[in-house]
Design a protein around this motif. Structure first.
Motif, mmCIF file in Angstrom:
data_model
loop_
_atom_site.group_PDB
_atom_site.id
_atom_site.type_symbol
_atom_site.label_atom_id
_atom_site.label_comp_id
_atom_site.label_asym_id
_atom_site.label_seq_id
_atom_site.Cartn_x
_atom_site.Cartn_y
_atom_site.Cartn_z
ATOM 1 N N LYS B 46 0.832 -1.210 0.000
ATOM 2 C CA LYS B 46 0.000 0.000 0.000
ATOM 3 C C LYS B 46 0.865 1.259 0.000
ATOM 4 C CE LYS B 46 -2.130 -1.095 3.821
ATOM 5 N NZ LYS B 46 -1.503 -2.409 4.094
ATOM 6 N N THR B 47 1.774 1.331 0.979
ATOM 7 C CA THR B 47 2.632 2.507 1.082
ATOM 8 C C THR B 47 3.443 2.691 -0.200
ATOM 9 O OG1 THR B 47 2.766 2.220 3.470
ATOM 10 C CG2 THR B 47 4.459 3.568 2.449
ATOM 11 N N THR B 48 3.965 1.596 -0.713
ATOM 12 C CA THR B 48 4.767 1.664 -1.934
ATOM 13 C C THR B 48 3.949 2.225 -3.094
ATOM 14 O OG1 THR B 48 5.947 -0.278 -1.128
ATOM 15 C CG2 THR B 48 6.277 0.306 -3.429
ATOM 16 N N THR B 49 2.701 1.772 -3.215
ATOM 17 C CA THR B 49 1.850 2.263 -4.291
ATOM 18 C C THR B 49 1.585 3.759 -4.146
ATOM 19 O OG1 THR B 49 0.769 0.120 -4.357
ATOM 20 C CG2 THR B 49 -0.356 1.928 -5.469
ATOM 21 N N THR B 86 2.337 10.760 5.608
ATOM 22 C CA THR B 86 3.134 9.536 5.664
ATOM 23 C C THR B 86 2.641 8.636 6.790
ATOM 24 O OG1 THR B 86 4.687 10.663 7.107
ATOM 25 C CG2 THR B 86 5.181 10.676 4.769
ATOM 26 N N GLN B 87 2.937 7.359 6.633
ATOM 27 C CA GLN B 87 2.516 6.396 7.649
ATOM 28 C C GLN B 87 3.234 6.662 8.970
ATOM 29 O OE1 GLN B 87 2.928 2.360 6.354
ATOM 30 N NE2 GLN B 87 2.144 1.519 8.258
ATOM 31 N N LYS B 88 4.547 6.912 8.845
ATOM 32 C CA LYS B 88 5.348 7.206 10.030
ATOM 33 C C LYS B 88 5.345 8.729 10.204
ATOM 34 C CE LYS B 88 10.149 6.574 11.571
ATOM 35 N NZ LYS B 88 10.613 7.970 11.581
ATOM 36 N N THR B 193 -6.017 1.969 5.205
ATOM 37 C CA THR B 193 -6.433 1.691 6.581
ATOM 38 C C THR B 193 -6.490 0.188 6.822
ATOM 39 O OG1 THR B 193 -8.177 2.006 8.219
ATOM 40 C CG2 THR B 193 -8.875 1.799 5.941
ATOM 41 N N HIS B 194 -6.417 -0.160 8.070
ATOM 42 C CA HIS B 194 -6.621 -1.559 8.440
ATOM 43 C C HIS B 194 -7.951 -1.741 9.161
ATOM 44 C CE1 HIS B 194 -2.729 -3.006 7.238
ATOM 45 N NE2 HIS B 194 -2.134 -2.033 7.886
ATOM 46 N N TYR B 195 -8.689 -0.624 9.356
ATOM 47 C CA TYR B 195 -9.925 -0.703 10.129
ATOM 48 C C TYR B 195 -11.134 -0.897 9.219
ATOM 49 C CZ TYR B 195 -6.979 1.415 13.722
ATOM 50 O OH TYR B 195 -5.973 1.679 14.603
HETATM 51 N N1 LIG Z 1 12.943 0.640 0.571
HETATM 52 C C1 LIG Z 1 12.606 -0.669 0.543
HETATM 53 N N2 LIG Z 1 13.533 -1.597 0.265
HETATM 54 C C2 LIG Z 1 13.212 -2.906 0.216
HETATM 55 N N3 LIG Z 1 11.970 -3.386 0.434
HETATM 56 C C3 LIG Z 1 11.004 -2.503 0.725
HETATM 57 C C4 LIG Z 1 11.269 -1.091 0.799
HETATM 58 N N4 LIG Z 1 10.113 -0.470 1.091
HETATM 59 C C5 LIG Z 1 9.182 -1.426 1.197
HETATM 60 N N5 LIG Z 1 9.713 -2.656 0.983
HETATM 61 C C6 LIG Z 1 8.990 -3.932 1.005
HETATM 62 O O1 LIG Z 1 7.873 -3.785 0.177
HETATM 63 C C7 LIG Z 1 6.771 -4.506 0.690
HETATM 64 C C8 LIG Z 1 5.578 -3.591 0.736
HETATM 65 O O2 LIG Z 1 5.799 -2.599 1.707
HETATM 66 P P1 LIG Z 1 4.740 -1.456 1.992
HETATM 67 O O3 LIG Z 1 5.354 -0.567 3.002
HETATM 68 O O4 LIG Z 1 4.310 -0.860 0.720
HETATM 69 O O5 LIG Z 1 3.556 -2.268 2.644
HETATM 70 P P2 LIG Z 1 2.212 -1.731 3.277
HETATM 71 O O6 LIG Z 1 1.115 -2.347 2.500
HETATM 72 O O7 LIG Z 1 2.236 -0.265 3.381
HETATM 73 O O8 LIG Z 1 2.274 -2.396 4.719
HETATM 74 P P3 LIG Z 1 1.740 -1.842 6.132
HETATM 75 O O9 LIG Z 1 0.301 -2.140 6.183
HETATM 76 O O10 LIG Z 1 2.498 -2.661 7.106
HETATM 77 O O11 LIG Z 1 2.057 -0.403 6.189
HETATM 78 C C9 LIG Z 1 7.196 -5.020 2.050
HETATM 79 O O12 LIG Z 1 7.478 -6.385 1.913
HETATM 80 C C10 LIG Z 1 8.445 -4.262 2.368
HETATM 81 O O13 LIG Z 1 9.329 -5.078 3.057
#
Ligand SMILES: Nc1ncnc2c1ncn2[C@@H]1O[C@H](COP(=O)(O)OP(=O)(O)OP(=O)(O)O)[C@@H](O)[C@H]1O
Ligand SMILES: [Mg+2]
Lengths: 377, 309
Positions: B46-49, B86-88, B193-195
């Motif tokens: 999610k965060t990556t997207t 941001t999440q953090k 969200t997770h809720y």
């Molecule tokens: N900079 C990075 N380098 C390597 N792997 C990464 C990096 N950022 C994210 N990942 C990996 O990409 C995947 C997706 O991460 P992401 O943070 O997008 O998940 P998320 O859906 O936001 O999770 P959460 O609900 O815990 O926030 C995870 O497996 C994470 O380990």
């Protein structure tokens, strides 16, 4: 012993080893710094400088003057690199720091020598760095006299014994009393700025990485150049404060006269400060943490202290060390500050030390902007 | 999705970290003025997207637009109109609350800055504590400050990465009221969200797991698309029934809700057969009901886990 648990100690031990191995940069510096120090202290640093560049003005053009030149070169203290025909050319060389000594053999030298009139040889030394001059000056008298005696033969052999043949007149320029502070204090300014400036910008940027605030900054419409200028400017002011403190101390604590232009000094200091800040910015594009940024600044600082001419005479270092020194901003700033403060050199005279700094500013700045990532990749 | 104007329209977004496809061939179309819920388990991408959409990460492949600008080449323009939380927590802990807001407002060139910051502080209820260092705020307050900061420049698109984690129920309700107000004014909101109680507040929901989008539909259609059937049972001795049902391969989920049990499965007939032994027990009351979102998503996770991990 039941108080100590071996397995707990091993647990911590293992964790530390793993973390040490992961932090490649620290690992590299721990190996790299000793190697660097060994090379620099072992080979480059020369507390008994030899082959110092010298200008010779020979107004006698005799076999005797040739004997003197031979003796001087054989001594390995001085290398006669220049033979200017005019005093003014020689003066320019010494002021710009291209030579450490000027030797003047006057007209009628051989005539007076043969007559046993103890003719004079004038040695002008750049005494800004007293240690560079002392070795050569201490033995110059002996070298010249014994060199001449060796070449005296036939009907002149009567001169080979008896009192010294020539009278060596020493002239210490720029720092007649040979006070070490004259050299150290202005040079220290370069080291202080090199240390604090690059460190502060590098840390100021990597801190954003470490605390996660970089993600926020990058999500904002801030351009790399805006970021660079915004991050650098505050430290330029701090740099000025440092220059100010050192100059005040130089004047009122160490009684070092400022012979040249204060304005020029401030101008070249600004240039030097910016170069160092850009180095800091560049480091921040390589380092991920503040710790790594510190290590990188330390890596640059060490050669700047040892190979810039701050601690040891630049022209007394081996050629390869001088080439490294040529790539360091501190090398040029040392010459600039000493030139302005002690020799009263002008901007035109110092041009050969100003343009390398300008060039560095452009190259390092461009490199830093090029390396600066606007994304989290 | 009709002819509505698309604020986010990206196709085939892919991000590879260390040889692993963290987001794989992701399409997303978010209409203007909608509230788009972005759900998925931890580490699903999610965060990556979100980072790829606002130009913080460069996709390894894929393309598209955000607010009409190209996500690959025009992130400069996108950033001006986007508010990203941001999440953090990523405001400056060594600046005060007011200084943080001032900084953000200045970077975005917010007109009438002082007034805007004062208004935001007022709205947050932090006016009296404006001189407090942001780092000394409690977790939930940090979250609310960050939220206010990312909205200070009146963005057209809000990208909110778990904006309400650690926020108390009252503040969360206010937050969602605020979100709907903004959406009514035409602001588009993508919120992760997770809720589940937040997911049901969204107009659309995209669900991502292991980098793959599993479902993407208007909220009302999610359950029917998933195709999961659920029975609810109330009564005595539920623990024992739950244990037995869990052993049955036809029953996919057995979840305790207070004094009730939810039993879900994909095959309607098989599910009926599984619960048959207890159907006639007079102490138990059985009702068939629509599956909840949570059950639907757990079902989605269960059925995809094997394929991608
Ligand atoms: N900079 C990075 N380098 C390597 N792997 C990464 C990096 N950022 C994210 N990942 C990996 O990409 C995947 C997706 O991460 P992401 O943070 O997008 O998940 P998320 O859906 O936001 O999770 P959460 O609900 O815990 O926030 C995870 O497996 C994470 O380990
Ligand atoms: Mg996340």
């Amino acid at each position: 012993m039941t108080l100590l648990s071996w397995s707990r100690i091993v647990a911590i031990l293992k964790k530390e080893f793993i973390q040490m191995r992961r932090d490649r940069m620290t690992f590299a510096t721990m190996i790299g710094i000793p190697v660097m120090q060994l090379i620099m202290f072992g080979f480059a640093v020369n507390t008994d400088p030899r082959h110092l560049p010298t200008a010779l003005i020979d107004r006698d053009h005799s076999t005797f003057s040739r004997s003197i030149v031979k003796a001087v070169e054989n001594s390995t203290f001085m290398d006669i690199d220049y033979r200017p025909s005019h005093q003014a050319t020689a003066e320019k060389l010494i002021k710009e720091g291209d030579v450490n000594f000027i030797i003047v053999i006057p007209e009628n030298f051989s005539r007076d020598l043969v007559r046993g009139q103890r003719p004079q040889i004038l040695v002008i030394a750049d005494a800004t760095d007293p240690s560079a001059a002392s070795g050569a000056l201490n033995s110059f008298d002996k070298i010249v006299n014994s060199g001449l005696r060796r070449d005296l033969s036939g009907n002149l052999s009567y001169l080979a014994v008896g009192p010294p043949l020539v009278n060596v007149v020493l002239q210490r320029r720029y720092n007649p009393a040979g006070i070490t502070q004259y050299n150290i204090v202005p040079g220290l300014l370069g080291i202080i700025l090199a240390m604090t400036m690059s460190m502060m910008t590098a840390v100021a940027i990597t801190r954003e990485n470490e605390r996660g605030t970089m993600e926020n900054l990058l999500a904002m419409p801030v351009r790399p150049l805006e970021m660079m200028i915004g991050k650098i400017m505050p430290y330029v002011l701090i740099g000025y404060a440092q220059v100010f403190v050192v100059l005040l101390a130089a004047k009122f604590v160490f009684n070092i006269p400022l012979i040249g232009s204060l304005l020029l000094l401030i101008a070249v200091s600004t240039l030097y400060i910016i170069v160092n800040l850009m180095f800091g910015f560049l480091f921040s594009t390589v380092a991920r943490t503040q710790m790594q940024a510190l290590q990188l600044t330390f890596f640059l600082l060490m050669p700047q202290i040892l190979l810039s001419g701050f601690m040891f005479p630049f022209l007394g270092m081996p050629k390869w060390a001088q080439y490294i020194g040529d790539a360091l901003p501190a090398t040029y700033y040392m010459r600039l500050v000493r030139g302005i403060v002690l020799k009263g050199a002008t901007a035109v005279e110092l041009m050969s030390n100003i343009w390398p700094l300008v060039l560095m500013m452009i190259i390092i700045g461009a490199l830093a902007i090029f390396r600066y990532r606007q994304t989290l990749d | 999705m009709m002819a509505a104007e698309m604020v986010i329209d990206v196709r085939g977004l892919t991000k590879i970290f260390d040889g692993r496809k963290v987001v794989d061939n992701f399409d997303l179309r978010v209409p203007k003025g909608s509230v788009y819920g972005f759900l998925g388990p931890n580490g699903s991408g999610k965060t990556t997207t979100i980072r790829m959409v606002c130009g913080l990460l460069i996709p390894d492949s894929g393309s598209g637009s955000c607010l009409g600008w190209d996500v690959l080449t025009q992130s400069e323009n996108i950033k001006k109109k986007v508010g990203y939380m941001t999440q953090k927590f990523s405001l400056w802990e060594d600046l005060t609350i007011r200084e943080n807001l001032n900084f953000v407002a200045r970077v975005y060139d917010v007109p009438d800055l002082e007034h805007r910051v004062a208004e935001t502080l007022e709205h947050l209820g932090l006016s009296a504590r404006a001189h407090q260092l942001a780092g000394s705020l409690s977790g939930g307050w940090k979250q609310q400050l960050a939220l206010a900061a990312c909205m200070i420049h009146d963005p057209e698109l809000l990208l909110l990465d778990e904006p309400t984690s650690g926020v108390d129920p009252k503040a969360r309700r206010e937050f969602w009221d605020n979100i709907h107000e903004l959406a009514d004014r035409g602001v588009t909101i993508l919120v992760s969200t997770h809720y589940m109680d937040e997911a049901i507040q969204c107009d659309y929901i995209a669900y991502i797991a292991y980098g793959h989008k599993l479902i993407d539909a208007p909220y009302a259609e999610i359950i029917s698309q998933v195709g999961l059937y659920t029975w609810r049972v109330e009564g005595a001795g539920l623990s024992q029934i739950a244990r037995k049902l869990k052993e049955n391969p036809q029953v996919e989920q057995v979840t305790r809700f207070g004094t009730a049990l939810h039993v879900s499965g994909q095959d309607e007939a098989a599910l009926q057969a599984a619960i048959a032994p207890w159907r006639d027990n007079p102490e138990l009351h059985w009702y068939q009901q629509e599956s909840g979102l949570e059950e639907a998503f757990i079902h989605l996770m269960n059925t995809t886990e094997d394929n991608f991990q």
